[in-house]
Scaffold this active site. Structure first.
Site, PDB file in Angstrom:
ATOM      1  N   GLY A  28      34.476  -0.998  76.709  1.00 27.17           N
ATOM      2  CA  GLY A  28      35.765  -0.386  76.994  1.00 27.17           C
ATOM      3  C   GLY A  28      36.634  -0.192  75.767  1.00 27.17           C
ATOM      4  N   THR A  29      36.601  -1.153  74.852  1.00 25.07           N
ATOM      5  CA  THR A  29      37.452  -1.054  73.659  1.00 25.07           C
ATOM      6  C   THR A  29      37.083   0.155  72.816  1.00 25.07           C
ATOM      7  OG1 THR A  29      37.875  -3.432  73.595  1.00 25.07           O
ATOM      8  CG2 THR A  29      38.141  -2.224  71.530  1.00 25.07           C
ATOM      9  N   ASN A  43      44.846  -6.033  83.731  1.00 26.53           N
ATOM     10  CA  ASN A  43      43.900  -7.146  83.659  1.00 26.53           C
ATOM     11  C   ASN A  43      44.551  -8.516  83.757  1.00 26.53           C
ATOM     12  OD1 ASN A  43      44.839  -6.165  80.991  1.00 26.53           O
ATOM     13  ND2 ASN A  43      43.811  -7.992  80.223  1.00 26.53           N
ATOM     14  N   SER A  93      33.308  -0.598  81.546  1.00 24.02           N
ATOM     15  CA  SER A  93      32.608  -1.613  80.760  1.00 24.02           C
ATOM     16  C   SER A  93      31.732  -2.420  81.704  1.00 24.02           C
ATOM     17  CB  SER A  93      33.618  -2.524  80.048  1.00 24.02           C
ATOM     18  OG  SER A  93      32.986  -3.347  79.106  1.00 24.02           O
ATOM     19  N   THR A 140      21.652   4.504  67.284  1.00 28.02           N
ATOM     20  CA  THR A 140      20.635   4.353  68.327  1.00 28.02           C
ATOM     21  C   THR A 140      21.242   3.726  69.583  1.00 28.02           C
ATOM     22  OG1 THR A 140      18.927   4.060  66.632  1.00 28.02           O
ATOM     23  CG2 THR A 140      18.381   3.346  68.881  1.00 28.02           C
ATOM     24  N   CYS A 155      41.797 -12.313  76.027  1.00 30.76           N
ATOM     25  CA  CYS A 155      42.006 -11.990  74.615  1.00 30.76           C
ATOM     26  C   CYS A 155      43.157 -12.790  74.014  1.00 30.76           C
ATOM     27  CB  CYS A 155      42.279 -10.494  74.461  1.00 30.76           C
ATOM     28  SG  CYS A 155      40.972  -9.458  75.135  1.00 30.76           S
TER      29      CYS A 155
END
Length: 381
Positions: A70-71, A150, A198, A236, A328
């Protein structure tokens, strides 16, 4: 008993998701950019996963781009839009995840972008009158407002937000990390330019996510160095992560109503238990409003004690994993920027409990019991 109630930070991987990934770890190891049969086999798996994600979100596979999470998806949407469209004004809120707030602060400092923060009330809800005034007063704005918060569980009316942005010609990005896999998103109906997902928020693997880019909103590549993701993200691909993400989202959509009913029941049980066992209990944001907040999140404003600084430590001693605000911010002396923005009492401990299908009623009873023991009357201030 060991209890994990930090699912808004990350969820346990579903066993069926793991099983879907294993063949691409063991056997299908070709580079998806290679033209030989080993590479083509893996390329096919990526494109089938993209098709599945697009089908579930009711959009075109060409509008789904896989990322590391997500970030990165948030950064890609914000930074590339500013660069590609010459945007000089961003509208956001003080309640956003740092993946958005810190990126906006960077853009303000380095790209000289003007940033306006829409007002929120004491519960953390967007002031739509102020939001519309900001749109009226600034032509061609980039708006970034999260769908589900969140930390406090508030849910944004994304349809109303999209309609206003469309009316005033603004580009809309929404951090939907907490709602993808938990709520249906019909991208044929929603007027949004970007949403993000995510996998580890809905029982998929860590390190993989996606960005939806509306076909009418063209942006430049974010990571250079290869033609992967249709020239939009060099490097990749995380093949087994992508396969796992698609499988996790498919499972999430297949039992979404039953999952919501079960998890919501756990949240309601905790609210009732805490109110029964503790005096002076409150809840931050809209998280107590079970019908109008994330059913996975409950942010508890606990009574004042002399041990506020030890709250998470005491929970951990009792084998309970939870979060102070968002994950976080855990361990940060700065505390939660979201709780500061809504004026939550800094003298009261705040804990975010977040639930999943793997939690049980017995675990909820255990957590309520341990909290009641921690907040015995003699410890009250």
């Amino acid at each position: 008993m060991k209890v994990y109630l930090d699912n808004a930070a990350t969820t346990p991987i579903d066993e069926n998701v793991l099983e879907s990934m294993l063949p691409y770890m063991r056997d299908s190891y070709g580079n998806p950019s290679s033209i030989h049969s080993h590479g083509r086999e893996v390329r096919s798996a990526i494109e089938q996963s993209r098709k599945k994600v697009a089908e579930l979100l009711n959009t075109s596979p060409s509008e789904i781009f896989f990322t590391s999470g997500g970030t990165e998806a948030d950064n890609m949407a914000l930074c590339s839009t500013i660069e590609s469209h010459g945007i000089q004004h961003v509208i956001t809120s003080k309640l956003e995840h740092h993946a958005v707030l810190h990126t906006v602060e960077y853009l303000e400092k380095v790209k000289n972008v003007k940033v306006s923060y829409v007002k929120v009330d004491r519960k953390g809800n967007i002031d739509f009158s102020h939001f519309e005034n900001l749109l009226k007063g600034n032509s061609k704005s980039l708006v970034s407002l999260m769908h589900g918060n969140n930390e406090i569980g508030n849910i944004l009316d994304l349809s109303k937000t999209g309609d206003l942005c469309s009316e005033y010609g603004a580009i809309l990005h929404s951090d939907t990390v907490q709602t993808v896999g938990h709520y249906k998103h019909d991208l044929e109906v929603l007027k949004t330019d970007f949403i993000v997902g995510s996998a580890h928020k809905f029982h998929g693997p860590k390190g993989v996510g996606f960005l939806y880019i509306n076909a009418n909103t063209k942006i430049s590549p974010y990571i250079h160095g290869g033609a992967q993701e249709r020239n939009m993200r060099g490097g990749t691909e995380n093949v087994y992560g992508i396969v796992g993400l698609a499988k996790a989202l498919e499972i999430a959509y297949s039992d979404m109503q039953d999952h919501r009913k079960y998890v919501l029941g756990l949240k309601q049980k905790m609210i009732y238990g805490l109110k029964s066992e503790l005096e002076d209990i409150a809840f931050n944001g809209d998280s107590e409003d079970v019908q109008n907040s994330l059913y996975t999140v409950l942010n508890v404003c606990l009574p004042k004690t002399t041990d506020n600084d030890m709250l998470l430590f005491n929970l951990d001693i009792n084998q309970i994993s939870a979060s102070a605000g968002s994950a976080c911010s855990s361990g940060s002396s700065l505390g939660s920027h979201v709780l500061q923005a809504i004026g939550s009492d800094p003298n009261r401990g705040a804990v975010r409990f977040s639930f999943s299908k793997y939690n049980t009623e017995e675990e909820i009873n255990y957590v309520v019991e341990k909290l009641a023991n921690i907040f015995k009357p003699e410890k009250a201030v």
